[in-house]
Design a protein around this motif. Structure first.
Motif, mmCIF file in Angstrom:
data_model
loop_
_atom_site.group_PDB
_atom_site.id
_atom_site.type_symbol
_atom_site.label_atom_id
_atom_site.label_comp_id
_atom_site.label_asym_id
_atom_site.label_seq_id
_atom_site.Cartn_x
_atom_site.Cartn_y
_atom_site.Cartn_z
ATOM 1 N N GLN A 63 -1.708 0.561 -6.289
ATOM 2 C CA GLN A 63 -2.606 -0.592 -6.220
ATOM 3 C C GLN A 63 -3.574 -0.451 -5.059
ATOM 4 O OE1 GLN A 63 -2.628 -3.044 -8.601
ATOM 5 N NE2 GLN A 63 -1.212 -1.641 -9.593
ATOM 6 N N SER A 64 -3.077 0.051 -3.946
ATOM 7 C CA SER A 64 -3.906 0.316 -2.778
ATOM 8 C C SER A 64 -3.279 1.462 -2.000
ATOM 9 C CB SER A 64 -4.035 -0.932 -1.891
ATOM 10 O OG SER A 64 -2.784 -1.303 -1.366
ATOM 11 N N SER A 111 0.823 -1.207 0.000
ATOM 12 C CA SER A 111 0.000 0.000 0.000
ATOM 13 C C SER A 111 0.854 1.253 0.000
ATOM 14 C CB SER A 111 -0.889 0.040 1.240
ATOM 15 O OG SER A 111 -2.047 -0.687 1.047
ATOM 16 N N THR A 114 -9.992 0.229 -2.706
ATOM 17 C CA THR A 114 -8.525 0.163 -2.632
ATOM 18 C C THR A 114 -7.948 1.251 -1.726
ATOM 19 O OG1 THR A 114 -8.256 1.529 -4.615
ATOM 20 C CG2 THR A 114 -8.320 -0.880 -4.929
ATOM 21 N N ASP A 155 -0.958 4.830 -10.506
ATOM 22 C CA ASP A 155 -0.308 3.514 -10.425
ATOM 23 C C ASP A 155 -0.320 2.896 -9.030
ATOM 24 O OD1 ASP A 155 0.291 3.643 -13.173
ATOM 25 O OD2 ASP A 155 2.123 4.749 -12.768
#
Length: 130
Positions: free
Chosen positions: A56-57, A2, A124, A54
């Motif tokens: 993801q989380s 993250s 996310t 970009d």
């Protein structure tokens, strides 16, 4: 892994300063800024630009969240709705009149509630009160 993003809730004293803080944090490195719009804030969270590009989380740590909650609470929200209802405004007056009535009855959402609802729509992004 993250991405960690931090908001300074003490910098949020009204709607305009909320967007200043969002632009400071999320739009770093961009040549443009989002305007004071919940729709623009929602679009930002999809992550195609700025700090979320970009990612993801995201772990979004909102420091001094209670300060922001109060600053974007009843009074600020009421003023926001009343502004939408002024003569000549291009907004859906019946929608904002209903939102104002609900707020005044104690059943409507504040501006802060709307922000949190938008954040909740983005699985996310994990919001952490810091």
């Amino acid at each position: 892994m993250s991405k960690l993003i931090e908001i300074n809730g003490n910098a949020v004293n009204d709607i305009a300063s909320f967007y200043e803080e969002i632009n400071r944090v999320f739009m770093k490195g961009e040549s443009w800024r989002i305007g004071p719009s919940l729709d623009a804030f929602n679009d930002l969270l999809y992550g195609s630009y700025g700090a979320l590009q970009d990612a993801q989380s995201v772990d979004l740590v909102w420091h001094h969240m209670e300060h922001s909650r109060k600053a974007l609470g009843y009074q600020t929200t009421r003023a926001y709705y009343l502004e939408k209802l002024v003569s000549g405004s291009p907004y859906n007056k019946s929608l904002f009149a209903e939102k104002l009535k609900a707020l005044e009855r104690g059943t409507g959402e504040t501006y802060f509630d709307n922000i949190m609802a938008i954040l909740a729509e983005h699985p996310t992004i994990r919001v952490i009160s810091g």
